[in-house]
Design a protein around this motif. Structure first.
Motif, PDB file in Angstrom:
ATOM      1  N   ARG A   4      33.503  -9.855  43.671  1.00 18.29           N
ATOM      2  CA  ARG A   4      32.728  -8.994  42.776  1.00 18.29           C
ATOM      3  C   ARG A   4      33.555  -8.421  41.630  1.00 18.29           C
ATOM      4  N   LEU A   5      34.863  -8.387  41.782  1.00 22.69           N
ATOM      5  CA  LEU A   5      35.703  -7.717  40.788  1.00 22.69           C
ATOM      6  C   LEU A   5      36.577  -8.672  39.982  1.00 22.69           C
ATOM      7  N   THR A   6      36.612  -9.939  40.361  1.00 25.14           N
ATOM      8  CA  THR A   6      37.430 -10.914  39.632  1.00 25.14           C
ATOM      9  C   THR A   6      36.586 -12.133  39.281  1.00 25.14           C
ATOM     10  N   GLY A   7      37.114 -12.970  38.408  1.00 26.79           N
ATOM     11  CA  GLY A   7      36.406 -14.175  38.021  1.00 26.79           C
ATOM     12  C   GLY A   7      36.632 -15.295  39.019  1.00 26.79           C
ATOM     13  N   VAL A   8      35.606 -15.632  39.800  1.00 24.75           N
ATOM     14  CA  VAL A   8      35.731 -16.713  40.785  1.00 24.75           C
ATOM     15  C   VAL A   8      34.699 -17.817  40.556  1.00 24.75           C
ATOM     16  N   ASP A   9      33.838 -17.664  39.550  1.00 22.69           N
ATOM     17  CA  ASP A   9      32.828 -18.676  39.254  1.00 22.69           C
ATOM     18  C   ASP A   9      33.347 -19.663  38.216  1.00 22.69           C
ATOM     19  N   LEU A  10      32.702 -20.818  38.163  1.00 22.70           N
ATOM     20  CA  LEU A  10      33.026 -21.840  37.176  1.00 22.70           C
ATOM     21  C   LEU A  10      31.848 -22.043  36.240  1.00 22.70           C
ATOM     22  N   PRO A  11      32.088 -22.196  34.942  1.00 22.77           N
ATOM     23  CA  PRO A  11      33.368 -22.027  34.254  1.00 22.77           C
ATOM     24  C   PRO A  11      33.867 -20.587  34.369  1.00 22.77           C
ATOM     25  N   TRP A  12      35.195 -20.433  34.366  1.00 25.02           N
ATOM     26  CA  TRP A  12      35.771 -19.095  34.503  1.00 25.02           C
ATOM     27  C   TRP A  12      35.511 -18.267  33.254  1.00 25.02           C
ATOM     28  N   ARG A  13      35.360 -16.972  33.440  1.00 24.08           N
ATOM     29  CA  ARG A  13      35.320 -16.020  32.339  1.00 24.08           C
ATOM     30  C   ARG A  13      35.891 -14.705  32.855  1.00 24.08           C
ATOM     31  N   PRO A  14      36.479 -13.903  31.998  1.00 22.96           N
ATOM     32  CA  PRO A  14      37.014 -12.615  32.450  1.00 22.96           C
ATOM     33  C   PRO A  14      35.888 -11.712  32.926  1.00 22.96           C
ATOM     34  N   VAL A  15      36.080 -11.107  34.083  1.00 26.62           N
ATOM     35  CA  VAL A  15      35.046 -10.275  34.701  1.00 26.62           C
ATOM     36  C   VAL A  15      35.606  -8.885  34.954  1.00 26.62           C
ATOM     37  N   GLY A  16      34.855  -7.868  34.584  1.00 23.02           N
ATOM     38  CA  GLY A  16      35.172  -6.509  34.984  1.00 23.02           C
ATOM     39  C   GLY A  16      36.447  -5.944  34.387  1.00 23.02           C
ATOM     40  N   ASP A  17      36.920  -4.908  35.041  1.00 23.06           N
ATOM     41  CA  ASP A  17      38.091  -4.161  34.594  1.00 23.06           C
ATOM     42  C   ASP A  17      39.365  -4.896  35.012  1.00 23.06           C
ATOM     43  N   PRO A  18      40.234  -5.244  34.067  1.00 20.39           N
ATOM     44  CA  PRO A  18      41.452  -5.985  34.435  1.00 20.39           C
ATOM     45  C   PRO A  18      42.357  -5.209  35.389  1.00 20.39           C
ATOM     46  N   ARG A  19      42.292  -3.878  35.372  1.00 21.32           N
ATOM     47  CA  ARG A  19      43.088  -3.101  36.337  1.00 21.32           C
ATOM     48  C   ARG A  19      42.634  -3.396  37.761  1.00 21.32           C
ATOM     49  N   PHE A  20      41.318  -3.472  37.969  1.00 22.68           N
ATOM     50  CA  PHE A  20      40.793  -3.763  39.292  1.00 22.68           C
ATOM     51  C   PHE A  20      41.122  -5.189  39.714  1.00 22.68           C
TER      52      PHE A  20
END
Length: 289
Positions: free
Chosen positions: A91-107
């Motif tokens: 839920r907090l990182t990019g794990v889908d394809l194609p990849w895209r930046p997801v959410g707060d980079p600190r998290f």
């Protein structure tokens, strides 16, 4: 040198930790919570943590076989802990394809740091493996039965639903109830609640509770508990120095000062500890029966 490789090198654990360091680190995992914890949350979970610290289960752990029985139950908590972590990562990182930046980079950084340590740590020989696999190795070394949890993983690998898989595998009833609670939190999908259950219902009490007991058994039975002691040491290092604080920062960041989210996170933390207490009750009943 890549960041990943550098991280593995700098965090590579020594094969043997001195007893003085073990003793000093055990102090970290007392009933006193970090002052960085929200005071309201700290006050709410403190009695439940204390109940875990004072649980009569520990008085029943007298022999290697007693510890084996405990491990045959506790392994399910080690296993489903990874599902909480992976729910956060998904839920907090990019794990889908194609990849895209997801959410707060600190998290993203926090979660990926924890995934590296929990899913791809190093064993005493420097081989990469998850903490669950390390725990299962420790079980086998201690003479505990891994067949039920192995069957569970086999059924899940063939697409069997988790409830049916636990039933087919013959998992202990109290372990099933504990796993059921974990997956109910994941299914609800509220990320701040998942983070709170992950952080405050996690394994950080285990090293303090079992360190002295394992040291005593290991002195009388050298060999069978070396991997389990190593597992405890790794939890001391990661939970005390890194992952515990990362988890607290994550919960705080996800709540972002929202009173409703803070209340929900507090409830999730309390319910996670209550589920752990019920689990401990079930293991205790098994040991005294």
């Amino acid at each position: 040198m890549s960041w990943c490789r550098q991280r593995l090198v700098t965090s590579s654990p020594p094969v043997q930790k001195p007893l003085a360091l073990r003793g000093r680190c055990f102090v970290i995992f007392s009933s006193t919570l970090s002052t960085s914890v929200n005071p309201s949350l700290r006050d709410a979970i403190a009695p439940h943590r204390e109940a875990l610290l004072q649980h009569p289960l520990y008085h029943e752990l007298r022999t290697l076989r007693d510890l084996g029985v405990f491990m045959e139950h506790h392994v399910y908590a080690v296993w489903d802990f990874m599902s909480l972590l992976k729910a956060l990562q998904s839920r907090l990182t990019g794990v889908d394809l194609p990849w895209r930046p997801v959410g707060d980079p600190r998290f993203r950084r926090m979660i990926n740091e924890m995934v590296l340590g929990e899913e791809s740590d190093l064993d005493p020989d420097g081989n990469a493996l998850s903490h669950f696999e390390l725990y299962r190795t420790a079980m086998r070394q201690a003479g505990a039965d891994t067949q039920p949890v192995d069957r569970l993983l086999g059924h899940l690998g063939h697409g069997v639903g988790i409830e049916e898989a636990m039933d087919r595998a013959g998992c202990p009833i109290c372990a099933r109830e504990f796993v059921r609670h974990t997956f109910s939190v994941i299914a609800a999908g509220r990320i701040h609640e998942i983070a709170a259950a992950f952080t405050y219902g996690r394994e950080d009490l285990i090293p303090a509770l079992f360190g002295q007991f394992v040291s005593r058994l290991d002195a009388g039975l050298p060999g069978p508990l070396t991997t389990f002691r190593y597992y405890l040491d790794r939890h001391i290092q990661l939970d005390g120095d890194e992952h515990g604080e990362l988890g607290r920062q994550l919960v705080e960041g996800l709540c972002a000062g929202d009173p409703q989210k803070e209340s929900e996170a507090q409830t999730a933390a309390v319910e996670a500890l209550k589920a752990r207490l019920r689990f401990w009750d079930g293991i205790h009943r098994h040991l005294v029966s």
